[in-house]
Design a protein around this motif. Structure first.
Motif, PDB file in Angstrom:
ATOM      1  N   GLU A 126      67.614  17.145  53.667  1.00  0.00           N
ATOM      2  CA  GLU A 126      66.185  16.487  54.535  1.00  0.00           C
ATOM      3  C   GLU A 126      66.616  14.969  54.747  1.00  0.00           C
ATOM      4  O   GLU A 126      65.111  14.170  54.035  1.00  0.00           O
TER       5      GLU A 126
ATOM      6  N   GLU B 297      63.041   7.252  57.791  1.00  0.00           N
ATOM      7  CA  GLU B 297      61.358   6.749  57.815  1.00  0.00           C
ATOM      8  C   GLU B 297      61.095   5.883  56.542  1.00  0.00           C
ATOM      9  O   GLU B 297      60.207   5.286  56.756  1.00  0.00           O
TER      10      GLU B 297
ATOM     11  N   ALA C 137      64.477   8.578  64.236  1.00  0.00           N
ATOM     12  CA  ALA C 137      64.592   9.682  64.126  1.00  0.00           C
ATOM     13  C   ALA C 137      63.500  10.553  64.599  1.00  0.00           C
ATOM     14  O   ALA C 137      64.297  11.855  65.021  1.00  0.00           O
ATOM     15  N   ALA C 138      62.134  10.175  65.327  1.00  0.00           N
ATOM     16  CA  ALA C 138      61.607  10.118  66.396  1.00  0.00           C
ATOM     17  C   ALA C 138      62.247  10.515  67.763  1.00  0.00           C
ATOM     18  O   ALA C 138      62.470  11.704  68.739  1.00  0.00           O
TER      19      ALA C 138
ATOM     20  N   ASP D 146      64.164  13.947  66.814  1.00  0.00           N
ATOM     21  CA  ASP D 146      63.603  15.373  67.443  1.00  0.00           C
ATOM     22  C   ASP D 146      63.725  15.767  68.615  1.00  0.00           C
ATOM     23  O   ASP D 146      63.820  16.698  68.731  1.00  0.00           O
ATOM     24  N   ARG D 147      63.579  14.706  69.543  1.00  0.00           N
ATOM     25  CA  ARG D 147      63.532  15.735  70.832  1.00  0.00           C
ATOM     26  C   ARG D 147      64.553  15.212  71.792  1.00  0.00           C
ATOM     27  O   ARG D 147      65.099  16.905  72.505  1.00  0.00           O
TER      28      ARG D 147
ATOM     29  N   CYS E 217      67.533  16.962  69.750  1.00  0.00           N
ATOM     30  CA  CYS E 217      68.487  17.691  69.081  1.00  0.00           C
ATOM     31  C   CYS E 217      67.386  19.679  69.788  1.00  0.00           C
ATOM     32  O   CYS E 217      68.147  20.078  70.208  1.00  0.00           O
ATOM     33  N   ALA E 218      66.026  19.206  70.540  1.00  0.00           N
ATOM     34  CA  ALA E 218      65.485  20.147  69.986  1.00  0.00           C
ATOM     35  C   ALA E 218      65.736  20.321  71.897  1.00  0.00           C
ATOM     36  O   ALA E 218      66.048  21.978  72.014  1.00  0.00           O
TER      37      ALA E 218
ATOM     38  N   LYS F  18      68.526  18.811  64.042  1.00  0.00           N
ATOM     39  CA  LYS F  18      68.456  17.666  63.732  1.00  0.00           C
ATOM     40  C   LYS F  18      69.110  17.083  62.257  1.00  0.00           C
ATOM     41  O   LYS F  18      69.808  16.130  62.748  1.00  0.00           O
ATOM     42  N   GLU F  19      69.483  17.546  61.355  1.00  0.00           N
ATOM     43  CA  GLU F  19      69.421  17.140  60.116  1.00  0.00           C
ATOM     44  C   GLU F  19      71.056  17.279  60.230  1.00  0.00           C
ATOM     45  O   GLU F  19      71.685  16.256  59.534  1.00  0.00           O
TER      46      GLU F  19
END
Length: 496
Positions: free
Chosen positions: A372, A376, A406-407, A410-411, A413-414, A420-421
């Motif tokens: 993880e 941030e 990172a944010a 998130d979007r 990779c979703a 994401k990792e």
């Protein structure tokens, strides 16, 4: 005190018997205090020309010692240092040894996510106690060839302690071989003393460094505890139920020493006790899954199979990994808030529960976490939110990404159904090889990342269980075939 004359005689005889310097292990408790005082008094009784070799006093600070004990130890060491100088004694009082920053309690627990220590997984003792003291002793061995380590161990403390002491004793000598260090020997001047002998001696008069031991006695009286011995090897029993030691100790169910200190008036320690209890709650087998990652630090998911006694139903046991990053963030925030509370209510000097080098190392551990990664850079933010100010953080070009990236990941990779990792670690890997003329290891590291199971925790556990069952099935078939071939061989041998 029937044993006092013999102990004094032993100290004088062994000190003058050879050129090997001494290293006194001082833990701050009554036994090590008695031994240090005996040596001070013995050397003071010798003519200056017979004080022929140095004596080093070493203590260990794990950085999570009970605050009251730390204050007393540092004050006493300072008094010893001045007294040795003023009395012309060949005693050198060293600064307390501490674990390397990469091996401290908080860096391992909050930084790397190691679970709180238990009797089955006591990862702390060697890293935080044995290694720093062993390094000090090893340095003296390298300098002088051999050393004698002087300890306050007593056989009456426990049957296991007596057994260990007798096992290493050299026949016909008052010395024992050190269990782990070559050319280091152990001398225990008060090994035959009782606890009453120790207290009677300590209150027979003032210490050579000017103290009257009343503060030490008050500490014992308030906590109903014995001291944590200076641990020099794995054969030395570590702290148990009601002993002074690390305030974070979760090897015991309840810290009766800290409870006693709180009940005696040191109520500012309540946040420390509550935090220790929180750590202990994470060792509950029924709750471990709330706090810990399904994957281990190497990314693997481990499942063990155990058949019942009848050999029928197979039980699947999942071995959990480190604390989840989100829980580690909660622990760091609570620890810093406790530091703030303690220093607001502690009547003594300010106490540092966690050091700046540890915070810096935790930043690195979080940033490079194998499961993880913390893009941030949360440590400075958490510190700022608790204290309302910033530390002079080290500049580190390793922090190449931010929470904004990172944010965004998130979007993305979703949308593309990509872990994401995994994508974050691939970007980190590429950046780590930037500027290299040869990138021969890139393929190896890339293969290692891509062969890891990046699926959901539930799916990863199920897959690991299936692999283990398949492995067990084929192992059973192999055993059956081997037995069959052995039986055939026996039949053919009988026929011949």
């Amino acid at each position: 005190m029937d044993h006092l004359p013999a102990s004094r005689e032993d100290i004088l005889r062994i000190y003058q018997g050879d050129a090997r310097p001494w290293v006194i292990g001082y833990s701050g408790g009554k036994d090590s205090t008695a031994v240090t005082r005996l040596v001070f008094e013995a050397l003071a009784a010798l003519p200056p020309e017979r004080r022929t070799k140095p004596v080093f006093v070493v203590s260990s600070d794990t950085l999570v010692e009970t605050p009251l004990v730390v204050d007393l130890i540092r004050q006493t060491l300072d008094q010893m240092r001045h007294a040795a100088r003023d009395q012309g004694l060949p005693i050198e009082v060293a600064e307390p040894v501490t674990p390397k920053v990469s091996e401290t309690f908080w860096v391992n627990l909050i930084g790397k996510g190691y679970p709180a220590p238990t009797r089955q997984f006591r990862w702390c003792t060697e890293r935080m106690k044995i290694d720093p003291v062993s390094e000090f002793i090893t340095d003296k061995v390298a300098q002088y060839g051999e050393v004698v380590v002087v300890l306050g161990s007593r056989m009456q403390e426990s049957a296991s302690r007596a057994q260990v002491m007798k096992r290493h004793r050299i026949d016909g000598s008052r010395l024992a071989r050190h269990a782990g260090l070559v050319n280091a020997y152990v001398f225990t001047p008060i090994d035959e003393w009782s606890a009453d002998d120790v207290w009677e001696y300590l209150f027979s008069g003032p210490a050579p460094w000017g103290a009257d031991h009343q503060a030490l006695f008050d500490l014992y009286k308030g906590s109903n505890a014995g001291e944590c011995p200076l641990v020099i090897d794995t054969s030395t029993p570590s702290c148990g139920n009601s002993r002074f030691g690390c305030w974070t100790c979760t090897v015991v169910q309840k810290d009766r020493a800290m409870d006693g200190l709180i009940e005696s008036g040191h109520t500012w320690m309540v946040p420390l006790r509550d935090f220790r209890n929180l750590l202990f709650s994470t060792t509950d087998p029924q709750r471990k899954g709330e706090f810990r990652n399904a994957r281990r630090r190497d990314g693997s998911v481990t499942v063990h199979l155990k058949a019942d006694k009848a050999g029928g139903e197979v039980e699947e046991k999942h071995v959990l990994g480190p604390y989840r990053l989100e829980f580690r963030k909660q622990l760091l925030r609570q620890l810093l808030e406790n530091q703030k509370l303690v220093n607001e209510h502690n009547p003594g000097s300010p106490y540092e529960l966690i050091t700046k080098p540890e915070l810096e190392q935790i930043r690195i551990e979080w940033r490079l976490d194998p499961n993880e990664p913390d893009w941030e850079d949360s440590v400075p933010r958490i510190y700022r939110e608790v204290f309302g100010s910033d530390l002079a953080w080290d500049l580190n070009d390793d922090f190449i990404f931010t929470g904004v990236e990172a944010a965004l990941l998130d979007r993305l990779c979703a949308d593309h159904q990509l872990p994401k990792e995994l994508f974050m670690k691939l970007l980190e890997l590429e950046m780590s090889f930037e500027g290299y003329a040869r990138r021969s290891n890139l393929q190896r590291d890339l293969r290692a990342l891509l062969t890891r199971d990046w699926s959901s925790e539930k799916a990863a556990i199920a897959a690991a269980g299936d692999r283990k069952r398949s492995q067990s099935y084929f192992e059973l078939k192999e055993q059956q075939l081997q037995k069959r071939y052995a039986d055939y061989g026996k039949v053919l041998g009988d026929a011949a």
